[in-house]
Design a protein around this motif. Structure first.
Motif, PDB file in Angstrom:
ATOM      1  N   UNK A   1     -69.911 -28.683 -12.298  1.00 14.61           N
ATOM      2  CA  UNK A   1     -71.360 -28.759 -12.046  1.00 14.61           C
ATOM      3  C   UNK A   1     -72.047 -29.731 -12.990  1.00 14.61           C
ATOM      4  N   UNK A   2     -73.164 -30.253 -12.514  1.00 14.06           N
ATOM      5  CA  UNK A   2     -74.114 -30.959 -13.375  1.00 14.06           C
ATOM      6  C   UNK A   2     -75.333 -30.050 -13.517  1.00 14.06           C
ATOM      7  N   UNK A   3     -75.700 -29.737 -14.734  1.00 13.81           N
ATOM      8  CA  UNK A   3     -76.910 -28.949 -14.937  1.00 13.81           C
ATOM      9  C   UNK A   3     -78.139 -29.787 -14.625  1.00 13.81           C
ATOM     10  N   UNK A   4     -79.030 -29.240 -13.809  1.00 16.24           N
ATOM     11  CA  UNK A   4     -80.286 -29.923 -13.503  1.00 16.24           C
ATOM     12  C   UNK A   4     -81.413 -29.355 -14.361  1.00 16.24           C
ATOM     13  N   UNK A   5     -81.585 -28.039 -14.317  1.00 11.25           N
ATOM     14  CA  UNK A   5     -82.366 -27.322 -15.326  1.00 11.25           C
ATOM     15  C   UNK A   5     -81.340 -26.479 -16.061  1.00 11.25           C
TER      16      UNK A   5
ATOM     17  N   UNK B   1     -66.539 -15.822 -18.086  1.00 14.56           N
ATOM     18  CA  UNK B   1     -65.739 -16.886 -18.688  1.00 14.56           C
ATOM     19  C   UNK B   1     -66.580 -18.052 -19.158  1.00 14.56           C
ATOM     20  N   UNK B   2     -67.510 -18.472 -18.319  1.00 16.23           N
ATOM     21  CA  UNK B   2     -68.447 -19.559 -18.643  1.00 16.23           C
ATOM     22  C   UNK B   2     -69.682 -19.359 -17.781  1.00 16.23           C
ATOM     23  N   UNK B   3     -70.833 -19.371 -18.404  1.00 12.32           N
ATOM     24  CA  UNK B   3     -72.056 -19.144 -17.639  1.00 12.32           C
ATOM     25  C   UNK B   3     -72.195 -20.094 -16.466  1.00 12.32           C
ATOM     26  N   UNK B   4     -71.869 -21.356 -16.692  1.00 13.04           N
ATOM     27  CA  UNK B   4     -71.996 -22.360 -15.637  1.00 13.04           C
ATOM     28  C   UNK B   4     -71.054 -22.107 -14.469  1.00 13.04           C
ATOM     29  N   UNK B   5     -69.994 -21.323 -14.694  1.00 12.80           N
ATOM     30  CA  UNK B   5     -69.048 -21.022 -13.619  1.00 12.80           C
ATOM     31  C   UNK B   5     -69.692 -20.205 -12.516  1.00 12.80           C
ATOM     32  N   UNK B   6     -70.712 -19.431 -12.851  1.00 10.92           N
ATOM     33  CA  UNK B   6     -71.413 -18.653 -11.820  1.00 10.92           C
ATOM     34  C   UNK B   6     -71.946 -19.580 -10.738  1.00 10.92           C
ATOM     35  N   UNK B   7     -72.505 -20.725 -11.148  1.00  9.21           N
ATOM     36  CA  UNK B   7     -73.080 -21.669 -10.181  1.00  9.21           C
ATOM     37  C   UNK B   7     -72.001 -22.478  -9.479  1.00  9.21           C
TER      38      UNK B   7
ATOM     39  N   UNK C   1     -65.959 -28.992 -16.810  1.00  5.41           N
ATOM     40  CA  UNK C   1     -64.631 -28.494 -16.456  1.00  5.41           C
ATOM     41  C   UNK C   1     -64.519 -26.979 -16.592  1.00  5.41           C
ATOM     42  N   UNK C   2     -65.197 -26.390 -17.575  1.00  8.80           N
ATOM     43  CA  UNK C   2     -65.110 -24.935 -17.733  1.00  8.80           C
ATOM     44  C   UNK C   2     -65.740 -24.226 -16.543  1.00  8.80           C
ATOM     45  N   UNK C   3     -66.785 -24.822 -15.956  1.00  9.31           N
ATOM     46  CA  UNK C   3     -67.435 -24.215 -14.791  1.00  9.31           C
ATOM     47  C   UNK C   3     -66.478 -24.135 -13.614  1.00  9.31           C
ATOM     48  N   UNK C   4     -65.855 -25.266 -13.276  1.00 12.71           N
ATOM     49  CA  UNK C   4     -64.939 -25.277 -12.129  1.00 12.71           C
ATOM     50  C   UNK C   4     -63.677 -24.483 -12.416  1.00 12.71           C
ATOM     51  N   UNK C   5     -63.202 -24.526 -13.665  1.00 13.66           N
ATOM     52  CA  UNK C   5     -61.992 -23.799 -14.013  1.00 13.66           C
ATOM     53  C   UNK C   5     -62.159 -22.298 -13.862  1.00 13.66           C
ATOM     54  N   UNK C   6     -63.235 -21.753 -14.383  1.00  9.63           N
ATOM     55  CA  UNK C   6     -63.445 -20.315 -14.288  1.00  9.63           C
ATOM     56  C   UNK C   6     -63.852 -19.884 -12.878  1.00  9.63           C
ATOM     57  N   UNK C   7     -64.515 -20.756 -12.136  1.00 10.01           N
ATOM     58  CA  UNK C   7     -64.837 -20.429 -10.746  1.00 10.01           C
ATOM     59  C   UNK C   7     -63.558 -20.304  -9.924  1.00 10.01           C
ATOM     60  N   UNK C   8     -62.641 -21.275 -10.092  1.00 12.36           N
ATOM     61  CA  UNK C   8     -61.374 -21.230  -9.358  1.00 12.36           C
ATOM     62  C   UNK C   8     -60.539 -20.032  -9.794  1.00 12.36           C
TER      63      UNK C   8
END
Length: 318
Positions: free
Chosen positions: A10-14, A134-140, A102-109
């Motif tokens: 992901x790219x964080x926008x906000x 695992x990573x907050x960004x992984x939720x998105x 990478x942590x976002x996609x890794x924990x999502x998968x």
């Protein structure tokens, strides 16, 4: 008891900064992001082993890395009524630890693969609650596209997809600036910045403005808001107790080139997560010219578009 899944980073926008609860990874406020395809993390999970055997790319997971992975898998195991030992492998088709999520996609998968291997039937929103550990960004990254992660509590802190017009022609040019970074300490340091409280006061209208812009498909407003938020985020990082500066000289070079391109009539906007790499958000019709301008100043680029949610894959890593 074996399954594989793929997810986009992901790219964080906000973006979010700081955690109210580090163990459950509960943030102080909501955040909004966009998934970046064709970048993907792929993870295969198999249960039925005596012990856990976890590999990230070519190295074995240990310490904090392993703890974060097990925080997700153990929670899913509890949901399933227990779990046996696990074998796990994950690979990215893009470089990690340089600000590409990478942590976002890794924990999502990982979350979808583990849930499927445990025969759990969970919606994307329900999966996002587990991935968040695992990573907050992984939720998105679980819900994909444009998504909003709601702060909430352990049960309500989930991600939901924000719909956007089908004909939206947003493009994302990633200006790659390699430099190793970690985010956990940065989240802790953010609370020591004198600007952190001001961000909390500012964040709700910024979130609402971004969501409305996505619903309209307003690429320029999305880009402008993400650029502003990047400057706000890094001002907090730079003014924490350790004065962490994640940008490199090339980061500033890309920022100035983006502003020069706008003066030349190319509508593009920079966005920087917790790293040195720069996302350049733009209309698809301008992406070729932007890549040329980056090449002229010696910056490598990766071309991305809006990616979808986490998905199962039937091509396993082992």
């Amino acid at each position: 008891m074996k399954a594989s899944a793929i997810a986009h980073p992901i790219q964080g926008l906000i973006k979010y900064h700081g955690l109210m609860d580090e163990q459950l990874r509960l943030p102080f406020h909501d955040s909004i992001s966009v998934c970046t395809a064709p970048l993907v993390s792929k993870t295969t999970v198999e249960f039925g082993h005596l012990n856990d055997d976890v590999w990230l790319g070519r190295h074995k997971a240990y310490g904090n890395e392993l703890e974060r992975i097990l925080s997700v898998v153990d929670a899913l195991g509890d949901e399933a009524g227990g779990r046996p030992g696990m074998r796990m492998r994950t690979m990215n088709n893009f470089p990690s630890n340089i600000g590409l999520g990478a942590s976002a996609s890794g924990f999502a998968a990982l979350t979808l693969a583990a849930a499927s291997a445990l025969d759990l039937e969970l919606s994307l929103e329900e999966l996002s609650r587990f991935a968040r550990r695992g990573a907050g960004s992984a939720a998105r990254a679980v819900t994909g596209g444009f998504s909003r992660w709601y702060a909430g509590d352990d049960h309500s802190s989930i991600s939901k997809r924000i719909p956007h017009p089908e004909n939206m022609d947003m493009s994302i040019v990633c200006a790659i600036i390699p430099t190793f970074k970690t985010t956990d300490l940065i989240h802790q340091e953010s609370l020591t910045s004198p600007f952190f409280k001001a961000r909390l006061d500012h964040i709700l209208p910024a979130l609402d403005c971004m969501e409305e812009s996505i619903l309209r498909g307003d690429i320029d407003e999305i880009g402008y808001q993400a650029e502003t938020d990047s400057l706000l985020l890094h001002s907090i990082t730079m003014t924490g107790k350790d004065g962490t500066i994640l940008w490199r000289p090339e980061t500033i070079q890309v920022i100035l080139e983006v502003r020069d391109m706008r003066k030349d009539g190319i509508q593009c906007y920079f966005s920087i997560d917790t790293g040195a790499t720069v996302y350049i958000n733009c209309h698809r019709s301008d992406e070729f010219m932007i890549k040329q301008r980056m090449n002229a100043i010696g910056i490598e680029t990766i071309q991305c578009s809006v990616g979808g949610p986490v998905m199962l894959s039937y091509n396993h890593l082992f």
